[in-house]
Enzyme design. Structure first.
Site, mmCIF file in Angstrom:
data_model
loop_
_atom_site.group_PDB
_atom_site.id
_atom_site.type_symbol
_atom_site.label_atom_id
_atom_site.label_comp_id
_atom_site.label_asym_id
_atom_site.label_seq_id
_atom_site.Cartn_x
_atom_site.Cartn_y
_atom_site.Cartn_z
ATOM 1 N N SER A 124 -17.326 39.428 -27.831
ATOM 2 C CA SER A 124 -17.864 38.581 -26.764
ATOM 3 C C SER A 124 -19.365 38.680 -26.631
ATOM 4 O O SER A 124 -19.972 37.897 -25.916
ATOM 5 C CB SER A 124 -17.233 38.965 -25.419
ATOM 6 O OG SER A 124 -17.520 40.309 -25.108
ATOM 7 N N CYS A 125 -19.972 39.655 -27.306
ATOM 8 C CA CYS A 125 -21.404 39.863 -27.126
ATOM 9 C C CYS A 125 -22.035 40.186 -28.457
ATOM 10 O O CYS A 125 -21.679 41.172 -29.089
ATOM 11 C CB CYS A 125 -21.670 41.001 -26.137
ATOM 12 S SG CYS A 125 -23.414 41.409 -25.964
ATOM 13 N N GLY A 126 -22.989 39.368 -28.883
ATOM 14 C CA GLY A 126 -23.621 39.598 -30.168
ATOM 15 C C GLY A 126 -24.872 40.424 -30.109
ATOM 16 O O GLY A 126 -25.434 40.774 -31.143
#
Length: 292
Positions: A124-126
């Site tokens: 969900s988070c790069g």
């Protein structure tokens, strides 16, 4: 390579089915697979590649994912910066080949190990773990602001349905994001799916790197979720002049799009959209009633 989907037994509860006497039933359900992928990068030679990143992704197009990640993080710039990239056996049993080994070409600097740039990412988070916004703000070698792209609004509004129609993994699981690269005329060039929005975009960009299509001038990148800072940065790094999302952008995404000269479209649904930056690339009939 691991599977992109898995089957699991579930208890289906449907209160609307009370009249039939089957409020609950056990059945099989398809799930999107989420597994770690370790990216190792370095020069040629035994033991020269060190782990750079671990990302949680859906197996498939892993080489494109790794190369797209390196490009969008500013660690490579062109296809020739990579000598080889291959899936490797890891330590798991049975082996799922969750390691990509990237050998850089001679003269390409190896990435420095810096605790401030912790490249562990979730689906969900790069950019999780980066120490500051300055640590993730990279500069593109492509002049996106000079791209003369012009896309009719009617072409843009048709893209979400075309993206959705091509999402085979989402049809089975309902749990995958998609990123699609389109021409200015609305033709789908390539689509990738993943549990992570940023991974889907990296897979598209990595494909473009390997196909020697950079910069992606004159193209539209459409994402199935929201437009975050990281996705705007990735589009900029690949030379994409227009990023569109079916959901909302963040404030930092808009700021970065303005800085880059990139057109940013959000809430692309039905026959409407919001254009947050460089609206002149979206061709509409007539003038807006309340110019801003």
């Amino acid at each position: 390579m691991g599977r992109a989907t898995d089957r699991r037994g579930v208890l289906r509860v449907d209160l609307d089915a009370a009249a039939t006497g089957r409020i609950s039933v056990r059945r099989q359900d398809s799930l999107a697979v989420e597994e770690p992928l370790e990216i190792r990068v370095g020069a040629a030679g035994p033991g020269r590649r060190r782990p750079l990143a671990v990302t949680m992704r859906t197996p498939g197009d892993d080489l494109d994912l790794a190369i797209g990640f390196l490009l969008t993080e500013g660690l490579i710039r062109y296809a020739d910066d990579v000598r080889t990239a291959q899936l490797c056996a890891g330590t798991e049993t049975p082996n799922t080949y969750n390691v990509v080994d990237v050998v850089l070409s001679p003269g390409v600097p190896e990435p420095a190990t810096d605790p401030a740039r912790n490249f562990y990412t979730t689906s969900s988070c790069g950019v999780c773990g980066k120490a500051s916004i300055d640590a993730v703000r990279t500069r593109s070698v492509f002049a996106v602001a000079d791209d003369p792209l012009a896309v009719p609004a009617a072409v843009l509004t048709a893209l979400p349905d075309r993206l959705r129609a091509a999402q085979r993994g989402f049809d089975r699981t309902g749990g995958l994001h998609a990123a699609g690269l389109f021409t200015a005329g609305g033709e789908l060039v390539v689509l990738r799916e993943d549990v992570g929005r940023h991974n889907a975009v990296d897979k598209v960009i990595g494909w473009a790197v390997r196909e020697r299509r950079l910069p992606l001038a004159g193209h539209v990148l459409l994402v199935s979720g929201r437009a975050s800072f990281e996705l705007t940065q990735k589009a900029w790094m690949a030379g994409v002049p227009l990023l569109a999302a079916v959901s909302a952008p963040s404030s930092l995404a808009v700021e970065l799009a303005e800085e880059a000269g990139l057109t940013l479209v959000g809430f692309l649904r039905g026959n409407a959209m919001n254009v947050y930056a460089r609206p002149e690339r979206v061709v509409v009939t007539g003038q807006p009633r309340n110019p801003v």
